[in-house]
Design a protein around this motif. Structure first.
Motif, short mmCIF file in Angstrom:
data_model
loop_
_atom_site.label_atom_id
_atom_site.label_comp_id
_atom_site.label_asym_id
_atom_site.label_seq_id
_atom_site.Cartn_x
_atom_site.Cartn_y
_atom_site.Cartn_z
N GLU A 154 8.93 -13.22 -2.92
CA GLU A 154 8.72 -12.60 -1.61
C GLU A 154 8.76 -11.10 -1.68
OE1 GLU A 154 10.52 -14.33 1.89
OE2 GLU A 154 11.25 -15.90 0.57
N GLU A 193 -2.25 -5.82 3.23
CA GLU A 193 -1.91 -7.21 3.60
C GLU A 193 -2.82 -7.70 4.72
OE1 GLU A 193 2.28 -7.66 4.43
OE2 GLU A 193 2.83 -6.68 2.54
N ARG A 194 -3.09 -6.84 5.70
CA ARG A 194 -3.97 -7.22 6.81
C ARG A 194 -5.38 -7.51 6.30
NH1 ARG A 194 -7.79 -4.59 9.54
NH2 ARG A 194 -7.24 -2.56 8.64
N HIS A 228 -1.90 -15.46 -5.97
CA HIS A 228 -0.82 -14.48 -6.07
C HIS A 228 0.36 -14.86 -5.17
CE1 HIS A 228 1.14 -10.70 -6.87
NE2 HIS A 228 1.31 -10.56 -5.56
N ARG A 229 0.07 -15.30 -3.95
CA ARG A 229 1.15 -15.71 -3.03
C ARG A 229 1.95 -16.87 -3.62
NH1 ARG A 229 -2.83 -14.42 0.73
NH2 ARG A 229 -3.57 -16.55 0.89
N PHE A 255 0.58 -0.40 2.52
CA PHE A 255 0.77 -1.78 2.07
C PHE A 255 0.51 -2.77 3.20
CE2 PHE A 255 3.36 0.54 -1.12
CZ PHE A 255 2.59 0.22 -2.22
N ALA A 256 0.89 -2.43 4.41
CA ALA A 256 0.62 -3.30 5.56
C ALA A 256 -0.89 -3.43 5.78
CB ALA A 256 1.30 -2.76 6.81
N ASN A 308 -5.82 -13.72 -4.05
CA ASN A 308 -4.71 -13.51 -3.12
C ASN A 308 -3.91 -14.79 -2.87
OD1 ASN A 308 -4.75 -10.68 -2.49
ND2 ASN A 308 -6.72 -11.06 -1.49
N ALA A 316 -6.30 -8.38 3.30
CA ALA A 316 -6.28 -9.61 2.50
C ALA A 316 -6.26 -10.83 3.42
CB ALA A 316 -5.09 -9.60 1.55
N ALA A 317 -5.43 -10.79 4.46
CA ALA A 317 -5.34 -11.92 5.40
C ALA A 317 -6.66 -12.15 6.12
CB ALA A 317 -4.22 -11.67 6.41
#
Length: 152
Positions: free
Chosen positions: A152, A77-78, A146-147, A73-74, A143, A80-81
């Protein structure tokens, strides 16, 4: 998820892009947004669809498995960022098809380099299958939206 369902997902992506191209003829295009999303003249862009399937080495339940998925998952996230992961998600039916990524890259080779960083791939829990995809550049906005809608 069956191959039929994935084919339907891909067709929907194409349909979205086709509709966007037709609308572009009827109204002015937001050129700044199109550029930000990496859109071509049709409002489309290249991606690589990655199908994650069960691999040969299932990691046993316990702390090692929990750490592997935390890293998975990390990693998402990376990516996506960094603007490389447009969409991701698990398949909810119980088959060897586990999930998918849509990566905002031009080539399968680029996608392979990104996917190789994922702990589920490194540990053999999953293997990846790659398919080039041409779809709406609007996927790049998923993304951010979605945020705004997810807790959270």
């Amino acid at each position: 998820m069956t191959r039929y369902a994935v084919s339907l997902l891909i067709l929907l992506c194409f349909a979205c892009g086709s509709s966007q191209a037709q609308v572009a003829d009827a109204k002015p295009v937001d050129a700044a947004l199109a550029a930000k999303l990496g859109a071509d003249e049709r409002g489309m862009r290249n991606y690589v669809l990655v199908i994650l399937k069960s691999g040969p080495d299932r990691v046993a339940d316990g702390p090692e498995r929990a750490a592997m998925f935390k890293g998975h998952f990390a990693n998402m996230e990376r990516l996506a960022a960094e603007g490389k992961l447009a969409v991701a998600g698990p398949f909810t039916d119980k088959t060897d098809w586990r999930g998918m990524f849509i990566l905002a890259v031009e080539t399968v080779e680029e996608a392979q380099l990104l996917v190789a960083t994922d702990p589920v791939i490194v540990q053999g829990e999953m293997v990846a299958e790659y398919h080039r995809l041409y779809s709406s550049a609007a996927l790049m906005a998923v993304n951010g939206i979605h945020r705004e809608i997810a807790p959270e």
